[in-house]
Each structure stands twice: as structure tokens, then as C-alpha cells.
Design an enzyme around this catalytic site. Structure first.
Site, mmCIF file in Angstrom:
data_model
loop_
_atom_site.group_PDB
_atom_site.id
_atom_site.type_symbol
_atom_site.label_atom_id
_atom_site.label_comp_id
_atom_site.label_asym_id
_atom_site.label_seq_id
_atom_site.Cartn_x
_atom_site.Cartn_y
_atom_site.Cartn_z
ATOM 1 N N ARG A 1 0.838 -1.197 0.000
ATOM 2 C CA ARG A 1 0.000 0.000 0.000
ATOM 3 C C ARG A 1 0.878 1.254 0.000
ATOM 4 O O ARG A 1 1.945 1.262 0.644
ATOM 5 C CB ARG A 1 -0.854 -0.043 1.272
ATOM 6 C CG ARG A 1 -1.838 1.085 1.455
ATOM 7 C CD ARG A 1 -3.003 0.944 0.556
ATOM 8 N NE ARG A 1 -4.126 1.784 0.944
ATOM 9 C CZ ARG A 1 -5.098 2.117 0.104
ATOM 10 N NH1 ARG A 1 -5.091 1.675 -1.150
ATOM 11 N NH2 ARG A 1 -6.108 2.852 0.505
ATOM 12 N N SER B 1 -7.838 0.962 3.372
ATOM 13 C CA SER B 1 -8.233 0.422 2.072
ATOM 14 C C SER B 1 -9.403 -0.546 2.230
ATOM 15 O O SER B 1 -9.659 -1.059 3.322
ATOM 16 C CB SER B 1 -7.043 -0.343 1.477
ATOM 17 O OG SER B 1 -7.416 -1.004 0.294
ATOM 18 N N ILE C 1 -4.474 2.606 -8.192
ATOM 19 C CA ILE C 1 -3.993 3.992 -8.094
ATOM 20 C C ILE C 1 -5.168 4.849 -7.611
ATOM 21 O O ILE C 1 -5.205 6.043 -7.808
ATOM 22 C CB ILE C 1 -3.388 4.516 -9.419
ATOM 23 C CG1 ILE C 1 -4.217 4.110 -10.644
ATOM 24 C CG2 ILE C 1 -1.947 4.084 -9.551
ATOM 25 C CD1 ILE C 1 -3.717 4.712 -11.962
ATOM 26 N N ASN C 2 -6.166 4.194 -7.017
ATOM 27 C CA ASN C 2 -7.393 4.784 -6.480
ATOM 28 C C ASN C 2 -8.368 5.101 -7.607
ATOM 29 O O ASN C 2 -8.830 4.193 -8.268
ATOM 30 C CB ASN C 2 -7.097 5.988 -5.585
ATOM 31 C CG ASN C 2 -8.274 6.291 -4.671
ATOM 32 O OD1 ASN C 2 -9.087 5.414 -4.417
ATOM 33 N ND2 ASN C 2 -8.405 7.504 -4.200
ATOM 34 N N GLY D 1 -13.246 -1.506 -6.894
ATOM 35 C CA GLY D 1 -14.515 -0.840 -6.596
ATOM 36 C C GLY D 1 -14.592 -0.077 -5.297
ATOM 37 O O GLY D 1 -15.682 0.121 -4.772
ATOM 38 N N GLY D 2 -13.457 0.375 -4.718
ATOM 39 C CA GLY D 2 -13.530 1.138 -3.468
ATOM 40 C C GLY D 2 -14.269 0.334 -2.408
ATOM 41 O O GLY D 2 -14.052 -0.873 -2.266
ATOM 42 N N THR E 1 -9.359 0.547 -9.375
ATOM 43 C CA THR E 1 -8.539 -0.518 -8.769
ATOM 44 C C THR E 1 -8.715 -1.722 -9.681
ATOM 45 O O THR E 1 -9.651 -1.751 -10.480
ATOM 46 C CB THR E 1 -9.018 -0.845 -7.315
ATOM 47 O OG1 THR E 1 -8.844 0.302 -6.496
ATOM 48 C CG2 THR E 1 -8.325 -2.033 -6.695
ATOM 49 N N ASP F 1 -7.964 8.284 0.196
ATOM 50 C CA ASP F 1 -8.470 7.198 1.041
ATOM 51 C C ASP F 1 -8.267 7.492 2.530
ATOM 52 O O ASP F 1 -8.791 6.779 3.388
ATOM 53 C CB ASP F 1 -7.810 5.854 0.675
ATOM 54 C CG ASP F 1 -8.549 5.158 -0.463
ATOM 55 O OD1 ASP F 1 -9.632 5.631 -0.845
ATOM 56 O OD2 ASP F 1 -8.042 4.147 -0.967
HETATM 57 N N1 GLY Z 1 -8.351 2.858 -3.348
HETATM 58 C C1 GLY Z 1 -9.267 1.842 -3.087
HETATM 59 C C2 GLY Z 1 -8.976 1.052 -1.861
HETATM 60 O O1 GLY Z 1 -7.808 0.911 -1.497
HETATM 61 O O2 GLY Z 1 -9.890 0.571 -1.243
#
Ligand code: GLY
Length: 572
Positions: free
Chosen positions: A109, A454, A402-403, A475-476, A383, A425
């Protein structure tokens, strides 16, 4: 598709947070050593990848006798070339590994730069500046991908590093044929950032990537060659590091040369969960994903102890899973952050009694009062994830990011790669809604060298010490729903890999209030019943699951049809 859970005894010792010893044997990293892997024995090997270039390159590595980790390294670098929306060298990720008899978890990360501070995205009034953590050089954390792949290679690699990087170098130098979906994403991104008045150099690098044409990236090829020749020093030192630092200085970014030298990928103990006769091996903090999956499947099991297990994707199932989601995301917002900076109560959050008690007030037909549950938090939508299982039964689940789609939207001049906007994040201002209207907690406030929370949840499932499922998704925050539902589909509801990834999914995360995000494909009756209960339906699709399932009959691999993924199962 209704199936009773055999042991509905609700997580009694189910979510055992077993801190398994993960001292994996070190395979030689310059030559193939089949003898070290001979115990597991499969006649098939499989990859489930987010695009065809990564699938073909990873399978080729497996066919040459490389192991799952070798194939993962190749795939990661290929995706940095052919899937710039999320594939990267300028970002980070997590890799969950089963190697021989051991499990392992690689945390690569990104970290906040040393000069980052808690209020760096606030204006003079103390309000969050809307775009600063999302676009431009100041949005980037220190990239972790190259250090991560190097660490994976050193610990588990069997093929030469130079060979593993070769497909990525070739595709960057000679070009690749642009998929229509990539061309559309690029065009959409350019027009959206222009509408927002965002000034960046994205178009300069990507506007010429039109569907069906060959797209070359000479600066990226140079960067990849430096990494190929010098290992991680090719990125964190020398010309590439100089390009990054110069770019930061010229564009208001914070990353310094010392920051690049300070970056370290970390080996962590994966989270182990016993469930339904399986063992899940999944992501520990700084991912919230493993704890969230544990709570989600645990509360479903607790519900099942007092009600019948609802049919997959029925109105009751979607409602109950949404109620669970509220509770999961309330905890996530409150308690979770980088374990090197805050104490994350993983055992308490996954405790059987706690989970039972959390699920106790879930009603089959009525929605609980949102304000009485602590608020959930933010995240973005891109992602990418891939899954691999090799001939020896070793497996990798890798999620990398990379978000946002195309990260911060800025390309390091001279080095040709997109930087992440992972700083978003973090909670820009703990307790206050961010740009997306969601909130985060104190535990996830910005601090120098801290890793941002994350949702990435690369997950393996084993039975009798053999891997039976590898799954993950982008997908966040929706990642957690995609992973949970893909594993419930495949293992609890007995679907094939193909069905498990393509069955419509849904997501509820506390806020926006009583809103369920749903894929198309649910019956009109189900959607109407949910609306009648009081839910608002948000139809934006999410996720891109790449899953491998092993049954008595053999290995199945599947990539979600809505994406541009490719899965391969081949005999060796
Ligand atoms: N940027 C998405 C995550 O790490 O959850």
C-alpha cells in the site's frame, strides 16, 4: 438456490483470528525448482485477469514452469502498461498468497509522504478543498508497487526478474492494441476533467490511444527497463526517482527523494477465518476488507440461526445483507486505520459473540434507523484484481490500485507513468463528509508515513489445506460486497465460477441513507419490493470480479462479462 447452512451456530469459534505462522520457505529466485513444489499436484493451472494481455502473459509464465507469484509479478507490470485506469507502477496494493503449506500477505500500500499532515486538504476556514486529494501531484502517496513486486520476487520467485518484466517492457515499447473500453474510459476521463476545470498532462500522454490502434509508451518503457535492470532501485533511486521528485517540486506535490528511499513493502499475517468447513485467508489492516467480509458472512450466519437462509438475490437476502452492511461500515469508519499507527481491534470486531449481538436486531422486512448507526465512509471506484493458481496448488489473489480511474490524472514527466491519488483514502477531515458525501474516522486521519485505509480484499479459501477459491475485485468500498457475494455465490449457493462472477450484485454502506447500489439483472418484482420497503435504488454498476474455483471435477476460472477480462485454464 436455497441451501441451509449446515452449522448455523453463528461463528462459535468461527471467526477465529488465527495468527498463523507464515514463515514460508524461500524458493530460489533464478531458476525453476519443481522439487520444492511437488506436494500439491494439479493437472491444471488458471489465471483470471482484468485484460487479455495480462492473462496471456501470466499463463505463459505458468507454462514455462513459473509459480503463481512469478505469474503475478508479470501480470502486475503488464497491467501497468495495458490497463492504465488501475494497473500501475505509481500505486500500490495487496497480495494474498498460499505457497506450499503456508499463507502470507504482502502489503504494498502507498504511504503518506513525510511532509503530509492532518489538515493538508483543508482551506483557511477548515473546510475540505474538493479536488486536492483526488487530482494532481499533491494527491499521491509514496508508490509501493515496485517495492512490493520486488519483495514478492525475493521471497517466492523462481524465474528471473528480467524475464518476468519482459512482456511489460515489450508492450510499452512496441505498443499494444487499444481495447474499445480503454479508449472510451480515456475519452470520458478527458471530458470529465475538462468539465471540472482540472489542469493536468493526462491528454498529452493518453489522448492518442484510440480503439483498435497500436499505442506505444516510450517513457514508460524506459522506466520499466530501469526496473527490469536494477530491481526496485530502478524506481526508488536513479533517473526514475529524479523524475518523480522533479515532477513533485514543479507541481506542488510532497514526495521527496527521502520518501522514496523510506518506502517499504511489509509482510503481514493474513486474517484467517473458519467458516462453513472452509478456511478464508484474507486481508488484514490496513485493509478493512478482511474484517468486513468476516462480519458480513458472520452476521448472515447469525441471521440464519434464527431465520431460514434467504434465497440468493431474493428481496429478503438483499435487505438482510444491506442491514449487515450498515453495521459493517459503521465499525469500519470508527475503528479502522493503519495498524502501524492505530490499534485496530480486529479480534473484538470479529468476535463470535460480538457478531451475534450485532446481528440480533436485524429484522427480515423492516429497515433499521440509519442515524442510530454510526456513519460509514468514502472511497473511489477503480482498482483492479487478478487471481492465479499454479500446477502445484500455490495461489495468489492480488488487488492493486492507483485509487480513482487513472489515479491522480498526472503522468510523471520523463517517466511516463500515472501517479496514484490514494491520499483521498485518508479522512481529509475526520468526522466530516468528504467530496463524495461520506465520512471517515479519527483512526484514518493523515499522518506522515501512515498507510491510508483500504477496502481491497484479495481472498483465498482453502479446504483440507487446498485452495478451492481465489477471488477479489476493484470498486472502493464496494469491493467488500463484491468479494463477500462472489464467495457466497460460489461456496454457499454452489454456483460455477462463471455464475458466481456474473450473478448481479448489490451494495449498501450505511450512507447514503437506505440506498442500495444494484447491478442490472435483478427482477422487477425484487426491485419494486425493495422500493416498497423504503429503499432507494442506485443503478450504477460496480466491481470486476476475477475468480478461480476448484472443484472435484477440476479448475474453473471466470472474469466478469461487463469488463475486458480474460480467464484461462490450461493443462500443463
Ligand atoms: N483505493 C481503493 C482502496 O484501497 O480501497
Amino acid at each position: 438456490m436455497k441451501k441451509r447452512i449446515a452449522n448455523a451456530g453463528v461463528f462459535s469459534a468461527i471467526v477465529a483470528f488465527i495468527l498463523v505462522v507464515t514463515a514460508c520457505s524461500h524458493a530460489p529466485n533464478t531458476s525453476v525448482d519443481n522439487a520444492t513444489h511437488s506436494t500439491v499436484g494439479l493437472s491444471q493451472q488458471a489465471v483470471a485477469m482484468p485484460d487479455s494481455y495480462s492473462a496471456d502473459a501470466a499463463m505463459q509464465v505458468l507454462q514455462e514452469g513459473g509459480n503463481a507469484i512469478d505469474a503475478a509479478i508479470t501480470a502486475q507490470f503488464v497491467l501497468a502498461v495495458t490497463l492504465p485506469e488501475a494497473g500501475n507502477v505509481g500505486g500500490g496494493g495487496f497480495m494474498t498468497i498460499k505457497f506450499e503449506d503456508n499463507t502470507d500477505f504482502l502489503d504494498y500500500r502507498e504511504m503518506a509522504p513525510e511532509n503530509a499532515h492532518r489538515d493538508m486538504y483543508l482551506d483557511e476556514q477548515g473546510d475540505v478543498k474538493p479536488y486536492e486529494s483526488l487530482f494532481g501531484a499533491k494527491a499521491s502517496g509514496i508508490p509501493g508497487t515496485v517495492a512490493g513486486m520486488w519483495a514478492a520476487h525475493k521471497k517466492y520467485g523462481t524465474l528471473d526478474w528480467e524475464r518476468l518484466l519482459a512482456p511489460a517492457v515489450h508492450l510499452a515499447e512496441q505498443g499494444f492494441v487499444v481495447h474499445e473500453k480503454l479508449a472510451n474510459n480515456i475519452a470520458r476521463y478527458i471530458s470529465r476533467t475538462q468539465e471540472k476545470g482540472i489542469n493536468n498532462n493526462f491528454s498529452e500522454y493518453f489522448a492518442q490511444a484510440k480503439a483498435g490502434t497500436t499505442f506505444k509508451q516510450p517513457e514508460l518503457a524506459k522506466t520499466l527497463k530501469a526496473i527490469q535492470q536494477q530491481g526496485k532501485d530502478g524506481f526508488y533511486k536513479g533517473d526514475v526517482a529524479k523524475h518523480i521528485v522533479d515532477f513533485m517540486q514543479q507541481n506542488g506535490g510532497l514526495i521527496t527523494y527521502e520518501d522514496l528511499l523510506a518506502y517499504k513493502a511489509v509482510w503481514r499475517k493474513p486474517l484467517h477465518l473458519n467458516w462453513q468447513g472452509y478456511e478464508l485467508v484474507t486481508a488484514p489492516p490496513p485493509s478493512s476488507g478482511g474484517v468486513a467480509v468476516a462480519q458480513w458472512i458472520g452476521m448472515l450466519e447469525a441471521y440464519d440461526a434464527t431465520h431460514d437462509l434467504p434465497a440468493q438475490n431474493s428481496t429478503e437476502y438483499i435487505h438482510v445483507m444491506s442491514e449487515i452492511g450498515k453495521r459493517v461500515f459503521a465499525d469500519r469508519a470508527e475503528y479502522m486505520g493503519d495498524p502501524d499507527f492505530v490499534s485496530v481491534p480486529v479480534e473484538a470486531l470479529t468476535d463470535a459473540n460480538y457478531i451475534t449481538q450485532r446481528a440480533a436486531d436485524i429484522q427480515p422486512t423492516s429497515i433499521s434507523d440509519t442515524p442510530s448507526v454510526k456513519p460509514g465512509l468514502k472511497e473511489s471506484e477503480d482498482t483492479t484484481h487478478f487471481s492465479i493458481i499454479d500446477r502445484w496448488g500455490n495461489a495468489v489473489a492480488n488487488t492493486t490500485t492507483i485509487n480513482l480511474t487513472f489515479g491522480s490524472g498526472v503522468v510523471v514527466t520523463g517517466a511516463g507513468f500515472l501517479l496514484n491519488d490514494e491520499m483521498d483514502d485518508f479522512s481529509a477531515k475526520p468526522g466530516v463528509p468528504n467530496f463524495f458525501g461520506a465520512v471517515g474516522g479519527e483512526a484514518n486521519a493523515i499522518e506522515p508515513y501512515k498507510r491510508m485505509l483500504s477496502s481491497m480484499t484479495p481472498t483465498l479459501v482453502t479446504k483440507d489445506d487446498q485452495v478451492v477459491l481465489v477471488t477479489g475485485s476493484p470498486g472502493g468500498t464496494t469491493i467488500i460486497s463484491s468479494v463477500t457475494q462472489s464467495l457466497l455465490n460460489a461456496l454457499l449457493y454452489d454456483m460455477s465460477a462463471e455464475e458466481a462472477v456474473n450473478s448481479p450484485r448489490f451494495h449498501h454502506q450505511l450512507l447514503p441513507k437506505d440506498t442500495i447500489r444494484m447491478h442490472d439483472g435483478f427482477t422487477e418484482a425484487t426491485v419494486n419490493e425493495l422500493k416498497a420497503m423504503g429503499y432507494t435504488i442506485d443503478n450504477r454498476r460496480f466491481g470486476d470480479v476475477h475468480l478461480i474455483k476448484r472443484t472435484k471435477e477440476g479448475v474453473e476460472a471466470a472474469s466478469e462479462k461487463s469488463g475486458r477480462g480474460k480467464s484461462l485454464v490450461q493443462p500443463y
